[in-house]
Design a protein around this motif. Sequence first.
Motif, PDB file in Angstrom:
ATOM      1  N   ILE A   3       0.841  -1.101  -0.089  1.00  0.00           N
ATOM      2  CA  ILE A   3      -0.066  -0.157  -0.098  1.00  0.00           C
ATOM      3  C   ILE A   3       0.821   1.181   0.047  1.00  0.00           C
ATOM      4  O   ILE A   3       1.840   1.319   0.696  1.00  0.00           O
ATOM      5  CB  ILE A   3      -0.884   0.045   1.298  1.00  0.00           C
ATOM      6  N   THR A   5       0.863   5.008   0.779  1.00  0.00           N
ATOM      7  CA  THR A   5       0.137   5.802   1.493  1.00  0.00           C
ATOM      8  C   THR A   5      -0.121   7.332   0.898  1.00  0.00           C
ATOM      9  O   THR A   5       0.513   7.714  -0.054  1.00  0.00           O
ATOM     10  CB  THR A   5       0.700   6.261   3.054  1.00  0.00           C
ATOM     11  N   PRO A   6      -1.158   7.980   1.395  1.00  0.00           N
ATOM     12  CA  PRO A   6      -1.369   9.336   0.444  1.00  0.00           C
ATOM     13  C   PRO A   6      -0.325  10.310   0.656  1.00  0.00           C
ATOM     14  O   PRO A   6       0.085  11.114  -0.273  1.00  0.00           O
ATOM     15  CB  PRO A   6      -2.535   9.947   1.463  1.00  0.00           C
ATOM     16  N   GLU A   7       0.365   9.978   1.721  1.00  0.00           N
ATOM     17  CA  GLU A   7       1.695  11.264   2.015  1.00  0.00           C
ATOM     18  C   GLU A   7       2.787  10.589   0.914  1.00  0.00           C
ATOM     19  O   GLU A   7       3.498  11.373   0.207  1.00  0.00           O
ATOM     20  CB  GLU A   7       2.183  10.814   3.278  1.00  0.00           C
ATOM     21  N   GLU A   8       3.016   9.404   0.618  1.00  0.00           N
ATOM     22  CA  GLU A   8       3.894   8.807  -0.173  1.00  0.00           C
ATOM     23  C   GLU A   8       3.354   9.124  -1.743  1.00  0.00           C
ATOM     24  O   GLU A   8       4.317   9.716  -2.594  1.00  0.00           O
ATOM     25  CB  GLU A   8       4.057   7.293  -0.211  1.00  0.00           C
ATOM     26  N   GLU A  30      -3.675   6.233  -6.567  1.00  0.00           N
ATOM     27  CA  GLU A  30      -4.593   6.684  -5.686  1.00  0.00           C
ATOM     28  C   GLU A  30      -5.996   6.365  -5.827  1.00  0.00           C
ATOM     29  O   GLU A  30      -6.655   6.019  -4.870  1.00  0.00           O
ATOM     30  CB  GLU A  30      -4.645   8.305  -6.082  1.00  0.00           C
ATOM     31  N   LYS A  33      -6.923   3.297  -4.015  1.00  0.00           N
ATOM     32  CA  LYS A  33      -6.579   3.506  -2.530  1.00  0.00           C
ATOM     33  C   LYS A  33      -5.327   2.978  -2.076  1.00  0.00           C
ATOM     34  O   LYS A  33      -5.081   2.501  -1.036  1.00  0.00           O
ATOM     35  CB  LYS A  33      -7.787   2.871  -1.714  1.00  0.00           C
ATOM     36  N   GLY A  34      -4.186   3.175  -3.043  1.00  0.00           N
ATOM     37  CA  GLY A  34      -2.942   3.034  -2.648  1.00  0.00           C
ATOM     38  C   GLY A  34      -2.709   1.601  -2.778  1.00  0.00           C
ATOM     39  O   GLY A  34      -1.509   1.178  -2.622  1.00  0.00           O
ATOM     40  N   ASN A  35      -3.469   0.673  -3.296  1.00  0.00           N
ATOM     41  CA  ASN A  35      -3.274  -0.608  -3.510  1.00  0.00           C
ATOM     42  C   ASN A  35      -2.284  -0.821  -4.789  1.00  0.00           C
ATOM     43  O   ASN A  35      -2.737  -0.481  -5.807  1.00  0.00           O
ATOM     44  CB  ASN A  35      -4.456  -1.404  -3.662  1.00  0.00           C
ATOM     45  N   LYS A 114       9.686   0.461  -2.350  1.00  0.00           N
ATOM     46  CA  LYS A 114       9.114   0.291  -0.855  1.00  0.00           C
ATOM     47  C   LYS A 114       9.582  -1.174  -0.474  1.00  0.00           C
ATOM     48  O   LYS A 114       9.896  -1.147   0.714  1.00  0.00           O
ATOM     49  CB  LYS A 114       7.558  -0.014  -1.121  1.00  0.00           C
TER      50      LYS A 114
END
Length: 128
Positions: A3, A5-8, A30, A33-35, A114
Amino acid sequence: MIIVTPEEISQFRSQLADNPEALAALDAIEECKGNLEAATQLIAVETTDAEVGFKAKEDSNYLENLAQKLSKIICQEEFKELMTGVLTAAIATLAASGNIPVALATPVVIYVAKIKVKDFCEAAKPES
């Protein structure tokens, strides 16, 4: 499942601001949902020929398998060095060397970043 994140996503957006294809890939991430896996499958369906897109839909490990196919490029020292800075150069290099769209190279580079390129390459079995 990886995942983002929104920040990443926000950090990647600022790094990749000059690359519309990479930004489109971030939009897909996005949207999912980050997947990262789901986004990669979505991008493959949208950016590649029907056969590749169909395989992406059917393969629950498409991202991992794609990264594995590209491991010969990813695990070269020059490429690993690109992974230490802003990812724009790594994405462009992978797209060109792997003959894949930038939009598809983007989640692969994020995936490798990641899980750490060093760990990926230790586990990868580059295809000859």
